[in-house]
Design an enzyme around this catalytic site. Structure first.
Site, PDB file in Angstrom:
ATOM      1  N   ASN A  45       0.776  -1.231   0.033  1.00 14.57           N
ATOM      2  CA  ASN A  45      -0.076   0.000  -0.087  1.00 14.57           C
ATOM      3  C   ASN A  45       0.994   1.091   0.023  1.00 14.57           C
ATOM      4  O   ASN A  45       1.948   1.322   0.459  1.00 14.57           O
ATOM      5  CB  ASN A  45      -1.205  -0.074   1.087  1.00 14.57           C
ATOM      6  CG  ASN A  45      -0.477  -0.101   2.655  1.00 14.57           C
ATOM      7  OD1 ASN A  45       0.488  -0.808   2.895  1.00 14.57           O
ATOM      8  ND2 ASN A  45      -0.839   0.681   3.292  1.00 14.57           N
ATOM      9  N   GLU A  47       0.295   5.065   1.106  1.00 16.04           N
ATOM     10  CA  GLU A  47      -0.725   6.189   1.121  1.00 16.04           C
ATOM     11  C   GLU A  47      -0.313   7.739   0.575  1.00 16.04           C
ATOM     12  O   GLU A  47       0.929   7.714   0.079  1.00 16.04           O
ATOM     13  CB  GLU A  47      -0.591   6.227   2.851  1.00 16.04           C
ATOM     14  CG  GLU A  47      -1.395   5.184   3.403  1.00 16.04           C
ATOM     15  CD  GLU A  47      -1.155   5.201   4.933  1.00 16.04           C
ATOM     16  OE1 GLU A  47      -1.940   4.403   5.481  1.00 16.04           O
ATOM     17  OE2 GLU A  47      -0.646   6.018   5.587  1.00 16.04           O
ATOM     18  N   CYS A  56      -3.937   0.567  -2.716  1.00 16.81           N
ATOM     19  CA  CYS A  56      -3.977  -0.660  -1.814  1.00 16.81           C
ATOM     20  C   CYS A  56      -2.863  -1.610  -2.598  1.00 16.81           C
ATOM     21  O   CYS A  56      -2.512  -1.754  -3.514  1.00 16.81           O
ATOM     22  CB  CYS A  56      -5.327  -1.403  -1.959  1.00 16.81           C
ATOM     23  SG  CYS A  56      -6.619  -0.455  -1.059  1.00 16.81           S
ATOM     24  N   GLU A  58      -3.160  -4.874  -2.984  1.00 18.52           N
ATOM     25  CA  GLU A  58      -3.661  -5.702  -3.789  1.00 18.52           C
ATOM     26  C   GLU A  58      -3.827  -5.299  -5.349  1.00 18.52           C
ATOM     27  O   GLU A  58      -3.548  -5.879  -6.210  1.00 18.52           O
ATOM     28  CB  GLU A  58      -5.153  -6.461  -3.375  1.00 18.52           C
ATOM     29  CG  GLU A  58      -5.227  -6.940  -1.893  1.00 18.52           C
ATOM     30  CD  GLU A  58      -5.515  -5.814  -0.979  1.00 18.52           C
ATOM     31  OE1 GLU A  58      -4.701  -4.817  -1.035  1.00 18.52           O
ATOM     32  OE2 GLU A  58      -5.906  -6.073   0.068  1.00 18.52           O
ATOM     33  N   CYS A  93     -10.137  -4.779   0.641  1.00 20.46           N
ATOM     34  CA  CYS A  93     -11.245  -3.850   0.764  1.00 20.46           C
ATOM     35  C   CYS A  93     -12.088  -4.267  -0.528  1.00 20.46           C
ATOM     36  O   CYS A  93     -11.964  -5.225  -1.338  1.00 20.46           O
ATOM     37  CB  CYS A  93     -10.752  -2.247   0.626  1.00 20.46           C
ATOM     38  SG  CYS A  93     -10.110  -2.114  -0.952  1.00 20.46           S
ATOM     39  N   CYS A  96     -10.623  -3.638  -3.995  1.00 22.69           N
ATOM     40  CA  CYS A  96      -9.946  -4.649  -4.351  1.00 22.69           C
ATOM     41  C   CYS A  96     -10.475  -5.765  -4.720  1.00 22.69           C
ATOM     42  O   CYS A  96      -9.997  -6.589  -5.765  1.00 22.69           O
ATOM     43  CB  CYS A  96      -8.675  -4.807  -3.338  1.00 22.69           C
ATOM     44  SG  CYS A  96      -7.576  -3.435  -3.099  1.00 22.69           S
TER      45      CYS A  96
END
Length: 132
Positions: A45, A47, A56, A58, A93, A96
């Site tokens: 990830n 940010e 993310c 994934e 999430c 994803c």
């Protein structure tokens, strides 16, 4: 490819997690995506101060794989959390899950620290624009 070393794939996700950039949440995530041809693409990830711009792990792995021509996937492992080990289960999430569903069917294995889940279990109401 149906046989794979789920522990090795999870370890690759844990290793990818080390590269995460998470100065705001402290929640670092790594992912390892196994392609049907045996290649593994990892992601972490990333940010951003403008939270909607965060990426993310994934999706990072998925985009890296697609950018290299991969379209068929065998499994993904996800490791995340604020602690130093990879023991906390880290569910993908909703975004994803939907991104994975673009390429993977309901039986696609999602490996977390608590075991294997299927994409169909995690996203039972997948959105599709076309039928394959």
């Amino acid at each position: 490819m149906t046989n794979f070393d789920q522990n090795a794939l999870f370890r690759a996700a844990c290793a990818a997690r080390e590269h995460a950039y998470a100065p705001y949440s402290g929640f670092r995530v790594g992912a390892a995506l196994l392609c049907a041809d045996g290649r593994i693409f990892t992601g972490c990830n990333v940010e951003n101060a403008a939270y909607p711009l965060c990426t993310c792990a994934e999706r990072t792995a998925l985009c890296a794989a697609v950018a290299q021509g991969a379209r068929q996937f065998a499994a993904i492992a996800i490791a995340g959390g604020r602690d130093e080990d990879c023991a906390q289960p880290c569910m993908p999430c909703g975004g994803c899950r939907q991104n994975l569903a673009e390429f993977c069917g309901p039986d696609f294995p999602v490996i977390l620290s608590d075991g294997i889940h299927t994409l169909g279990q995690l996203l039972p109401g997948v959105f599709r624009l076309r039928q394959d």
